[in-house]
Each structure stands twice: as structure tokens, then as C-alpha cells.
Design a protein around this motif. Structure first.
Motif, PDB file in Angstrom:
ATOM      1  N   ALA A  47     -12.616 -12.255 -35.081  1.00 15.50           N
ATOM      2  CA  ALA A  47     -12.726 -13.704 -35.022  1.00 15.50           C
ATOM      3  C   ALA A  47     -13.487 -14.204 -36.256  1.00 15.50           C
ATOM      4  O   ALA A  47     -14.447 -13.592 -36.698  1.00 15.50           O
ATOM      5  N   VAL A  48     -13.015 -15.314 -36.815  1.00 10.64           N
ATOM      6  CA  VAL A  48     -13.525 -15.755 -38.113  1.00 10.64           C
ATOM      7  C   VAL A  48     -14.814 -16.554 -37.968  1.00 10.64           C
ATOM      8  O   VAL A  48     -14.891 -17.520 -37.218  1.00 10.64           O
ATOM      9  N   LEU A  49     -15.838 -16.127 -38.688  1.00 11.00           N
ATOM     10  CA  LEU A  49     -17.037 -16.925 -38.910  1.00 11.00           C
ATOM     11  C   LEU A  49     -17.215 -17.035 -40.421  1.00 11.00           C
ATOM     12  O   LEU A  49     -16.691 -16.220 -41.175  1.00 11.00           O
ATOM     13  N   MET A  50     -17.948 -18.029 -40.862  1.00 11.52           N
ATOM     14  CA  MET A  50     -18.063 -18.294 -42.295  1.00 11.52           C
ATOM     15  C   MET A  50     -19.255 -17.533 -42.869  1.00 11.52           C
ATOM     16  O   MET A  50     -20.415 -17.834 -42.544  1.00 11.52           O
ATOM     17  N   ASN A  51     -18.967 -16.562 -43.715  1.00 13.16           N
ATOM     18  CA  ASN A  51     -19.980 -15.633 -44.215  1.00 13.16           C
ATOM     19  C   ASN A  51     -21.096 -16.296 -45.007  1.00 13.16           C
ATOM     20  O   ASN A  51     -22.222 -15.795 -45.030  1.00 13.16           O
ATOM     21  N   ARG A 105     -21.666  -9.857 -31.565  1.00 13.74           N
ATOM     22  CA  ARG A 105     -22.436 -10.442 -30.469  1.00 13.74           C
ATOM     23  C   ARG A 105     -22.484 -11.970 -30.589  1.00 13.74           C
ATOM     24  O   ARG A 105     -22.406 -12.686 -29.590  1.00 13.74           O
ATOM     25  N   LEU A 106     -22.610 -12.457 -31.826  1.00 17.39           N
ATOM     26  CA  LEU A 106     -22.664 -13.899 -32.019  1.00 17.39           C
ATOM     27  C   LEU A 106     -21.322 -14.536 -31.677  1.00 17.39           C
ATOM     28  O   LEU A 106     -21.265 -15.609 -31.060  1.00 17.39           O
ATOM     29  N   ARG A 107     -20.219 -13.878 -32.059  1.00 18.59           N
ATOM     30  CA  ARG A 107     -18.886 -14.412 -31.727  1.00 18.59           C
ATOM     31  C   ARG A 107     -18.721 -14.562 -30.223  1.00 18.59           C
ATOM     32  O   ARG A 107     -18.247 -15.578 -29.728  1.00 18.59           O
ATOM     33  N   PHE A 108     -19.093 -13.505 -29.492  1.00 20.78           N
ATOM     34  CA  PHE A 108     -18.956 -13.564 -28.036  1.00 20.78           C
ATOM     35  C   PHE A 108     -19.848 -14.671 -27.469  1.00 20.78           C
ATOM     36  O   PHE A 108     -19.427 -15.433 -26.593  1.00 20.78           O
ATOM     37  N   SER A 109     -21.063 -14.767 -27.956  1.00 19.06           N
ATOM     38  CA  SER A 109     -22.022 -15.729 -27.417  1.00 19.06           C
ATOM     39  C   SER A 109     -21.544 -17.159 -27.625  1.00 19.06           C
ATOM     40  O   SER A 109     -21.724 -18.016 -26.746  1.00 19.06           O
ATOM     41  N   ILE A 110     -20.939 -17.435 -28.784  1.00 17.23           N
ATOM     42  CA  ILE A 110     -20.397 -18.774 -29.034  1.00 17.23           C
ATOM     43  C   ILE A 110     -19.267 -19.068 -28.049  1.00 17.23           C
ATOM     44  O   ILE A 110     -19.251 -20.108 -27.379  1.00 17.23           O
ATOM     45  N   SER A 111     -18.317 -18.154 -27.952  1.00 17.73           N
ATOM     46  CA  SER A 111     -17.153 -18.378 -27.100  1.00 17.73           C
ATOM     47  C   SER A 111     -17.532 -18.509 -25.635  1.00 17.73           C
ATOM     48  O   SER A 111     -16.984 -19.338 -24.903  1.00 17.73           O
ATOM     49  N   ALA A 112     -18.500 -17.701 -25.184  1.00 16.81           N
ATOM     50  CA  ALA A 112     -18.881 -17.686 -23.769  1.00 16.81           C
ATOM     51  C   ALA A 112     -19.763 -18.866 -23.387  1.00 16.81           C
ATOM     52  O   ALA A 112     -20.094 -19.029 -22.208  1.00 16.81           O
ATOM     53  N   ALA A 113     -20.143 -19.713 -24.348  1.00 21.05           N
ATOM     54  CA  ALA A 113     -20.999 -20.863 -24.046  1.00 21.05           C
ATOM     55  C   ALA A 113     -20.214 -22.009 -23.423  1.00 21.05           C
ATOM     56  O   ALA A 113     -20.793 -22.987 -22.973  1.00 21.05           O
ATOM     57  N   LYS A 114     -18.905 -21.884 -23.372  1.00 19.70           N
ATOM     58  CA  LYS A 114     -18.043 -22.948 -22.853  1.00 19.70           C
ATOM     59  C   LYS A 114     -17.212 -22.412 -21.693  1.00 19.70           C
ATOM     60  O   LYS A 114     -16.857 -21.233 -21.670  1.00 19.70           O
ATOM     61  N   LYS A 115     -16.921 -23.261 -20.735  1.00 22.19           N
ATOM     62  CA  LYS A 115     -16.016 -22.874 -19.657  1.00 22.19           C
ATOM     63  C   LYS A 115     -14.595 -22.796 -20.206  1.00 22.19           C
ATOM     64  O   LYS A 115     -14.169 -23.658 -20.963  1.00 22.19           O
ATOM     65  N   HIS A 116     -13.872 -21.758 -19.818  1.00 22.93           N
ATOM     66  CA  HIS A 116     -12.498 -21.572 -20.278  1.00 22.93           C
ATOM     67  C   HIS A 116     -11.579 -21.404 -19.076  1.00 22.93           C
ATOM     68  O   HIS A 116     -11.936 -20.720 -18.108  1.00 22.93           O
ATOM     69  N   ASP A 117     -10.400 -22.008 -19.163  1.00 25.96           N
ATOM     70  CA  ASP A 117      -9.396 -21.710 -18.144  1.00 25.96           C
ATOM     71  C   ASP A 117      -8.981 -20.244 -18.252  1.00 25.96           C
ATOM     72  O   ASP A 117      -8.857 -19.542 -17.253  1.00 25.96           O
ATOM     73  N   VAL A 118      -8.774 -19.795 -19.491  1.00 24.78           N
ATOM     74  CA  VAL A 118      -8.374 -18.408 -19.746  1.00 24.78           C
ATOM     75  C   VAL A 118      -9.134 -17.922 -20.979  1.00 24.78           C
ATOM     76  O   VAL A 118      -9.010 -18.509 -22.057  1.00 24.78           O
ATOM     77  N   LEU A 119      -9.922 -16.860 -20.820  1.00 25.10           N
ATOM     78  CA  LEU A 119     -10.657 -16.261 -21.941  1.00 25.10           C
ATOM     79  C   LEU A 119     -10.132 -14.849 -22.158  1.00 25.10           C
ATOM     80  O   LEU A 119     -10.096 -14.032 -21.241  1.00 25.10           O
ATOM     81  N   LEU A 120      -9.714 -14.569 -23.381  1.00 27.64           N
ATOM     82  CA  LEU A 120      -9.126 -13.285 -23.751  1.00 27.64           C
ATOM     83  C   LEU A 120     -10.098 -12.556 -24.674  1.00 27.64           C
ATOM     84  O   LEU A 120     -10.416 -13.056 -25.757  1.00 27.64           O
ATOM     85  N   ILE A 121     -10.579 -11.402 -24.262  1.00 27.61           N
ATOM     86  CA  ILE A 121     -11.608 -10.677 -25.017  1.00 27.61           C
ATOM     87  C   ILE A 121     -11.031  -9.345 -25.490  1.00 27.61           C
ATOM     88  O   ILE A 121     -10.677  -8.485 -24.683  1.00 27.61           O
ATOM     89  N   ASP A 122     -10.938  -9.176 -26.801  1.00 24.88           N
ATOM     90  CA  ASP A 122     -10.317  -7.985 -27.379  1.00 24.88           C
ATOM     91  C   ASP A 122     -11.373  -7.132 -28.068  1.00 24.88           C
ATOM     92  O   ASP A 122     -11.707  -7.358 -29.229  1.00 24.88           O
ATOM     93  N   GLU A 123     -11.925  -6.171 -27.349  1.00 25.18           N
ATOM     94  CA  GLU A 123     -12.897  -5.218 -27.892  1.00 25.18           C
ATOM     95  C   GLU A 123     -14.132  -5.881 -28.486  1.00 25.18           C
ATOM     96  O   GLU A 123     -14.851  -5.282 -29.269  1.00 25.18           O
TER      97      GLU A 123
END
Length: 259
Positions: free
Chosen positions: A110-114, A170-188
């Protein structure tokens, strides 16, 4: 999870889906020139070094609100391709894929800005998920604390390029998990976390399910799958080999892998 009438509510329907994608090899000598490319366009011929991969072959299943579904299978079995199809990033060539709302795909790439700090990436990530500027600003500290990136220094104020792969994941997951999702897809995306972070992540997945979300989890960690998913799907060579209670599916998959 059921609606007030007692019926389970589907969030993802995959109906006899086939996903095919193209792999481009290195051009043979002379075939990559502008003249050769123009000739192929005029004659409508394909490059010989392009091959098609039939990654998903007639897959069908239904996932429901409040479910956490593990996806297991050997490398190249089609797990990541299936997640991308559910997310709408790869179209089905035949069959269909239906999903409630806008599925969110969280992967290790997942893309974050370096060049921006972790805090700035958190803010932008929250805005991209539809939060208001005030909501996003209020979430920054909570997300940074959840990720644990500051446990060994104030990394949240440093550019992302200074982060290890584990910290970034860890930061990518933490950002995504901060919001309610109808469908969350987690790939490794949980593979690089330490034991404490995995426990927090697993609890967050349970919280998302409790909020009527549906979670799909690809992981090579059987422990993570067991702890978070009551149902699992075993995919092999693009075909579903088993779909059922996680314990049963993992036994079948383990027997297959030990042959």
C-alpha cells in the motif's frame, strides 16, 4: 451477522468468477522499437512475449456481514488476485464479483509518501478515506499510538523513508483500521508486526466485525488465521479446494502441504 428479520446479510458475492491477466516479458531484439510497435498496431498483432495467466478459475462463494474469512493457499494460488478482484482493481473476464460499498484493500505494498512524515501520511490517509479535516486531525495521535512506531523514538515526525518495512506495514494497517469498512481486505499486512502489534491487530479485526464489517485476511500465519477467522477458504491454482470452518480447512490444507 443477521438483519432484524434474522437473515444473514451478504456483503460479497463471487459468482463463477474467472480472472485473467497478462504478463509482459522483456521485448526481443527489435520488437520494442517505435516502428515495430506501430506495425503491431496497424496489423493488430500481439507481442510474442506477452502471455496470459488464468489466475482465478470459476470461483464462487458468498461472504456475510460480521464474518472474518481467511484465505489460505500456496504461493501463486490466486489469493492476492482474488482480493484485487473483490476490491474492483482487476475485472472478472467471466462471471461476476459483487461487493457492498467500496471494499478497502490493505496490502504490504500500500502506497505511503516516503518524503512525508508518518503523521502527515496518517492525516492524508484519513482524508482519503473520507474523514473531515477535523476528524482526521483528531485521529492522528490514536493511529500513531496504535501502530507503535514511536516506541523506540519519535519516528512519527520523521520521513517515511527512514522507517523499516515492519514499521511502515504497521502504520498502513493502523490507518486503514481507523475507519469502519463494509469490506476490509488484508493481504499479508500483519506479517511484519511483532507479537504485541499482532494482538492489537487481531482485536481490531474483531472490532470491525462487531461493527457489521466483513474482513478477508490473507496470511501465511496459521495462528493469525485461527485467532481471527471462524471461516476459511483454501484456494489452490485458482480453484477453491475447501470452504468452511477454519479448523477443518487448515487441517485439509496442512495435509496437502505435507505430502
Amino acid at each position: 451477522m443477521a438483519d432484524p428479520t434474522g437473515e444473514r446479510v451478504p456483503t460479497v458475492i463471487v459468482d463463477d468468477a474467472h480472472v485473467v491477466y497478462k504478463v509482459h516479458g522483456s521485448p526481443a531484439s527489435g520488437t520494442g522499437s517505435p516502428i515495430a510497435s506501430l506495425k503491431r498496431i496497424v496489423t493488430r498483432t500481439k507481442m510474442a512475449n506477452i502471455r496470459e495467466v488464468h489466475a482465478i478459475k470459476g470461483v464462487s462463494f458468498v461472504a456475510y456481514k460480521g464474518e472474518a474469512v481467511g484465505l489460505v493457499g500456496s504461493n501463486g494460488s490466486g489469493k492476492s488476485t482474488l482480493l484485487r478482484a473483490i476490491a474492483g482493481l482487476m475485472p472478472a473476464e467471466r462471471g461476476a464479483v459483487y461487493a457492498a460499498g467500496q471494499p478497502s484493500l490493505l496490502g504490504v505494498n500500500a502506497v505511503l509518501m516516503n518524503d512525508l512524515s508518518g503523521e502527515r501520511n496518517v492525516l492524508l490517509g484519513c482524508l482519503a478515506m473520507g474523514m473531515s479535516p477535523a476528524e482526521a486531525k483528531a485521529k492522528v495521535k490514536e493511529i500513531v499510538d496504535f501502530s507503535g512506531i514511536n516506541e523506540r523514538g519519535e519516528f512519527s515526525t520523521m520521513p517515511m523513508r527512514t522507517y523499516s518495512s515492519g514499521m511502515a506495514a504497521r502504520l498502513r494497517f493502523s490507518i486503514s483500521a481507523a475507519k469502519k469498512h463494509d469490506v476490509l481486505l488484508i493481504d499479508e499486512a500483519l506479517a511484519t508486526g511483532d507479537a504485541r502489534f499482532r494482538r492489537r491487530s487481531e482485536q481490531r479485526i474483531r472490532d470491525l466485525r462487531a461493527d457489521a464489517g466483513t474482513v478477508f485476511l490473507v496470511s501465511h500465519s496459521e495462528g493469525t488465521i485461527k485467532d481471527t477467522c471462524e471461516r476459511s477458504i483454501w484456494l489452490e491454482s485458482g480453484v477453491i479446494r475447501a470452504d468452511g470452518p477454519t479448523e477443518d480447512v487448515l487441517k485439509e490444507y496442512g495435509a496437502y502441504m505435507s505430502k
